[in-house]
Design an enzyme around this catalytic site. Structure first.
Site, mmCIF file in Angstrom:
data_model
loop_
_atom_site.group_PDB
_atom_site.id
_atom_site.type_symbol
_atom_site.label_atom_id
_atom_site.label_comp_id
_atom_site.label_asym_id
_atom_site.label_seq_id
_atom_site.Cartn_x
_atom_site.Cartn_y
_atom_site.Cartn_z
ATOM 1 N N ASP A 245 0.861 -1.174 0.000
ATOM 2 C CA ASP A 245 0.000 0.000 0.000
ATOM 3 C C ASP A 245 0.911 1.242 0.000
ATOM 4 O O ASP A 245 2.127 1.149 0.203
ATOM 5 C CB ASP A 245 -0.971 -0.006 1.183
ATOM 6 C CG ASP A 245 -2.202 0.849 0.863
ATOM 7 O OD1 ASP A 245 -2.142 1.634 -0.110
ATOM 8 O OD2 ASP A 245 -3.216 0.748 1.579
HETATM 9 C C1 BGC Z 1 -5.028 3.174 -0.056
HETATM 10 C C2 BGC Z 1 -5.140 2.100 -1.107
HETATM 11 C C3 BGC Z 1 -4.947 2.695 -2.477
HETATM 12 C C4 BGC Z 1 -3.631 3.426 -2.525
HETATM 13 C C5 BGC Z 1 -3.330 4.040 -3.878
HETATM 14 C C6 BGC Z 1 -3.802 4.039 -0.224
HETATM 15 O O1 BGC Z 1 -3.822 5.146 0.605
HETATM 16 O O2 BGC Z 1 -5.028 2.557 1.214
HETATM 17 O O3 BGC Z 1 -6.382 1.471 -1.006
HETATM 18 O O4 BGC Z 1 -5.027 1.694 -3.451
HETATM 19 O O5 BGC Z 1 -3.647 4.464 -1.567
HETATM 20 O O6 BGC Z 1 -4.107 5.121 -4.151
#
Ligand code: BGC
Length: 725
Positions: free
Chosen positions: A263
Site C-alpha cells: 500500500d
Molecule cells: C489506499 C489504497 C490505495 C492506494 C493508492 C492508499 O492510501 O489505502 O487502497 O489503493 O492508496 O491510491
C-alpha cells in the site's frame, strides 16, 4: 508465447539487469508525490528514463500514458515497459454505486457487469491494473472505509471477490479492455481498533480463518493478478512484514502466483510501526515477507542496496520479485505491445449510453427501502407538489462517493436533477435547509417554508463523500447536528416525509427521525446516475430490491455489530438482569443485515431439504416456495443461513451459506433452490484445523438475518462414510 519461452525471456532480461534496474522494477511511483489518491502534479521523469521505475499509479489518459511509456521503452537501457495502475474502485468515468451499496444488490451478474465497464473505461484511459476489489470484511460503521467494502459477511465478500476479479480480468490480461485486479487490503484491516483509521488490529486465529481470509482466498482462486497488504498490523506484526501470512499462507499454501503490491508508502511506514530502525531494515522486512512492489515508499529504492550490503537480503531474493513483476508485464502483453492501452479508443455514443444506463440500473438496484408506512411510496407527479429539502438534494459532487476515479461531477445527476425530469418544475420547491457538516441553522426556515407549501417532503440527509472512505473514520457516525435540527423542524410540520439517507456507512439515527419518517431510504452514494436512479425508485419505475450488506446499529455503543455473533451463556433477556444486554440501549440493531423492502410483498414457504442426512462429500438441495402476494412485479432476495447448535466450539447464531434472487409477477409463485455442500459446514476447530462434525444442522431461509423473518428446517450431518457407523 508459451510459458517456457516467457520464462527464458525473463531470465535473459534478468541476466542483463544491474541492481538499480532490478530495484527499479520493484518501484512504483505516483504522479502526486504528497498524498494518496488521484493527482497529476509530478512524475519523477528522470528516474523513469533511468530505469528506476517499474510502474506508475495515478497517471492516466491514452496520450499521457503513451508519453511516459515511451520514456521507459525508448530511453531506458533495457526498454522494459511500465504498467499503469489506478484506484478504479466503483467505476472509472461512469461511476457506479459504492461497493457497500452495490454488494446489497446481491446479484453476482450485476457486480460483473459494472466491473466489465469499469475495466473497459480504465483500459481506454491507458491503465493496466486496478487497486480493487477491496475485500475487507467490515463490521464497524465508524471506519470510513466500510464504504469501499462489500459489507460484513465473509460469504458475501467471497462471492463479491470472485465476481469482481473475474470480470475485471476477463481471462486474458493481454486483451484490450481487461484489467489486472488487486485484492486488498490483506488482511483484517476492517478490524482497526475502535474504527480509527490505520489503528492496531487484534484478531483471533479462528476469526482470521473463518471470516477475514475467505474473500481473499476467493480472489486468489479467481486468479487475481495482485494482492495489496493492509497498512495495519495484526497483534503487533505489520502486514507489510507479515511473512507467515503473505508468504507461507498465500504464496505457499494457497499457491498465489501474482504480485504483492505494497500500500502507499506501506513499506517505509514499517519504521513508524516501530519494527524497522530505518528504510534498509524496512525494505528487508518487506522483501522477506514477500512484498514485490513498493508503492510510493522509495523504501526499496533507498533501502534495498543497503540491505544487500548488510546481508539482510540476497540478490536471489530480489530476483524472485523482479521475475514476478516481469511476469506480470508479460501477462499484460506489454512486451508485445507496450502501447496496447494507449490507442486512445474513445467509446461511441451508443456505448456511452449503455454505460450510463448500467449506472442508473445499478444505482436503483443498490438503493434500500427501509420503511414505507401506508405505502406512501411509490409516488408520482399526480400526487402534487414536492418540497425537496436537505443538503444532499442537489449534491452532484457527493453522489459519486469516495474513490470515484475520473467521475465528473458535471456529468453526475443529483436527486433534484432526476426529479426535474419527472415532475413539472413548478411543482418542485427546493431549499437545502442546511449544509452537510457545518452547524449553521439559519437556513432551516427556508426549508420549512418550502415544506409548508408542499404536499410531500423529500428530506435528503447524510454525509458528504469526504466523510467516508480512507481517513474518514468517525467516532460518532450519526447525522450532523444541523441536519438533525433541520429534520426536526421539517417533521414538526406534520407533512408526509420521505427521508433519504446518503452516505458511505450505516448511520446512527435517532428514534424520532425513524418514527416520524413515512418512508426511509438508504441511498448510499449511488454514482453518476444517482438522481435518475432515485427518481426511478421514488416513482416506482423500479421496484426496490436492494438489501443491507451491513447491519445498521441503533446506537454507536453497539459497534461492532453484525448478524453472525455467537450465543452467550446468558442470552439477552429483557426480564433477566444478568443477561447479555445493555442497560441504556437495545441489543437489536436498527436494521438487520439483509433488510430492505419492496413495493410488493412476499410470502415464504418452509425449506424443503432433499434429504434428511447429509454425508461428507455430498451436496444437497434445499428448495423453498415463494409467492408475490402484492399487486406489482418485484424481485426478492432469499438468504440461506445455517446454524450448528451443538459443536466442539460455540458456533455463530447464523452463518450465511447462500443467497438467491427471484423475480415474480403479482400473484405468482416460484421455487428457489439452494445447494449446500457438506464441506460448506466446515469450520476452524479447537486445534485450528478445518473440521466437519456430526450432528444436527439447522437450516434457516428468509429475507434477512432478523430471526423473526426466517423459516427453518433441520438436517443431520454425518461425517463418517461407513454406512454402519
Ligand atoms: C489506499 C489504497 C490505495 C492506494 C493508492 C492508499 O492510501 O489505502 O487502497 O489503493 O492508496 O491510491
Amino acid at each position: 508465447m508459451n510459458g517456457t519461452d516467457r520464462a527464458a525471456r525473463i531470465e535473459a532480461l534478468l541476466a542483463e539487469m544491474n541492481l538499480d534496474e532490478k530495484i527499479g522494477q520493484l518501484n512504483m511511483v505516483s504522479a502526486d508525490l504528497s498524498v494518496s489518491g488521484p493527482g497529476r502534479r509530478a512524475l519523477p521523469l528522470a528516474d523513469i528514463s533511468a530505469g528506476l521505475v517499474g510502474s506508475v499509479l495515478n497517471w492516466w489518459g491514452a496520450r499521457d500514458t503513451r508519453e511516459i511509456q515511451r520514456r521507459a521503452v525508448e530511453e531506458t537501457r533495457l526498454g522494459i515497459p511500465l504498467f499503469f495502475g489506478f484506484d478504479v474502485i466503483h467505476g472509472q468515468r461512469t461511476i457506479f454505486p459504492i461497493p457497500l451499496a452495490e454488494a446489497g444488490a446481491f446479484d453476482t451478474t450485476l457486480w460483473e457487469r459494472t466491473a466489465r465497464v469499469a475495466a473497459q473505461e480504465a483500459a481506454e484511459d491507458g491503465l493496466h491494473l486496478t487497486f480493487a476489489p477491496m475485500l475487507d470484511v467490515a463490521r464497524d460503521p465508524r471506519w470510513g472505509r466500510i464504504a469501499e467494502t462489500p459489507g460484513e459477511d465473509a460469504f458475501l465478500g467471497a462471492a463479491f471477490a470472485d465476481a469482481k476479479v473475474r470480470a475485471f480480468q476477463n481471462g486474458d490480461l493481454s486483451r484490450n479492455g481487461n484489467l489486472a485486479a488487486t485484492a486488498k487490503h490483506f488482511v483484517a484491516y476492517g478490524l482497526v481498533n475502535a474504527g480509527r483509521e490505520y489503528a492496531q488490529v487484534d484478531v483471533s486465529e479462528r476469526a482470521l480463518r473463518d471470516v477475514y481470509l475467505p474473500p481473499f482466498r476467493a480472489a486468489v482462486e479467481a486468479g487475481a493478478a495482485a494482492i495489496m497488504p493492509a497498512f495495519t498490523d495484526i497483534a503487533g506484526l505489520p502486514m507489510h512484514a507479515h511473512r507467515e501470512l503473505l508468504f507461507s499462507l498465500v504464496r505457499e499454501r494457497w499457491g498465489f502466483e501474482g504480485v504483492f503490491i505494497s500500500d502507499y508508502s506501506g513499506i517505509a511506514e514499517l519504521v513508524n510501526h516501530g519494527v524497522a530502525a530505518d528504510l534498509v531494515e524496512a525494505a528487508a522486512l518487506a522483501l522477506k515477507a514477500g512484498v514485490d512492489i513498493d508503492m510510493m515508499g522509495f523504501a526499496y529504492l533507498k533501502g534495498l542496496p543497503g540491505a544487500l550490503e548488510r546481508g539482510l537480503v540476497s540478490m536471489a531474493e530480489i530476483d524472485v520479485c523482479v521475475r514476478r513483476v516481469l511476469g506480470l508485464k508479460f501477462a499484460l502483453g506489454l512486451f508485445d505491445d507496450p502501447y496496447r492501452a494507449c490507442a486512445g479508443d474513445v467509446p461511441d455514443f451508443a456505448t456511452r449510453a449503455l454505460r450510463r444506463a448500467l449506472a442508473r440500473e445499478s444505482g436503483a438496484r443498490s438503493i434500500v427501502l427501509l420503511k414505507n408506512r401506508h405505502d406512501i411510496l411509490p409516488h408520482d407527479a399526480g400526487h402534487g407538489t414536492l418540497a425537496v429539502v436537505g443538503p444532499l438534494a442537489d449534491a452532484r459532487h457527493d453522489m459519486l462517493g469516495p474513490w470515484c476515479a475520473l467521475g465528473d461531477q458535471d456529468e453526475s445527476f443529483a436527486l433534484l436533477d432526476g426529479l426535474y425530469g419527472r415532475w413539472p418544475r413548478e411543482w418542485i420547491l427546493h431549499a437545502p435547509g442546511a449544509t452537510i457538516d457545518t452547524t449553521d441553522e439559519t437556513m432551516i426556515e427556508s426549508a420549512c417554508a418550502a415544506a409548508r407549501g408542499a404536499d410531500c417532503v423529500i428530506l435528503c440527509l447524510g454525509e458528504s463523500r469526504s466523510m467516508s472512505g480512507e481517513a474518514g473514520s468517525r467516532a460518532d457516525p450519526s447525522l450532523p447536528a444541523a441536519q438533525l435540527a433541520l429534520a426536526k423542524a421539517v417533521m414538526a410540520l406534520e407533512k408526509p416525509v420521505v427521508a433519504i439517507l446518503f452516505g458511505g456507512r450505516p448511520l446512527i439515527l435517532p428514534d424520532w427521525l425513524v418514527e416520524a419518517s413515512d418512508a426511509l431510504i438508504a441511498a448510499w452514494f449511488p454514482g453518476s446516475e444517482a438522481g435518475h436512479a432515485l427518481a426511478d425508485i421514488l416513482t416506482g419505475v423500479c421496484n426496490p430490491s436492494a438489501r443491507l450488506a451491513a447491519t445498521w446499529p441503533m446506537a454507536a455503543g453497539q459497534i461492532p455489530i453484525w448478524f453472525g455473533q455467537r450465543p452467550t451463556g446468558r442470552p439477552a433477556d429483557a426480564k433477566e438482569m444478568y443477561s447479555s444486554k445493555y442497560i441504556d440501549a437495545p441489543v437489536e440493531p436498527r436494521f438487520a443485515f439483509g433488510e430492505g423492502l419492496s413495493y410488493t410483498n412476499f410470502l415464504l414457504g418452509d425449506p424443503q431439504p432433499d434429504r434428511a442426512v447429509l454425508q461428507r462429500g455430498e451436496t444437497m438441495s434445499i428448495s423453498v416456495c415463494i409467492t408475490n402476494a402484492g399487486s406489482r412485479r418485484g424481485r426478492q432476495t432469499l438468504f440461506l443461513f445455517t446454524r450448528d447448535p451443538v459443536a466442539s466450539l460455540s458456533r455463530p447464531l447464523l452463518e450465511l451459506k447462500g443467497f438467491r434472487q427471484i423475480d415474480l409477477d403479482a400473484g405468482e409463485t416460484g421455487t428457489v433452490t439452494f445447494e449446500l455442500a457438506a464441506d460448506d459446514l466446515a469450520f476452524t476447530g479447537c486445534d485450528l484445523s478445518s473440521v466437519l462434525e456430526d450432528g444436527c444442522i439447522e437450516i434457516h431461509i428468509g429475507f434477512s438475518a432478523r430471526r423473526t423473518s426466517l423459516r427453518s428446517a433441520a438436517i443431520e450431518l454425518k461425517t463418517s462414510t461407513d454406512a454402519t457407523a
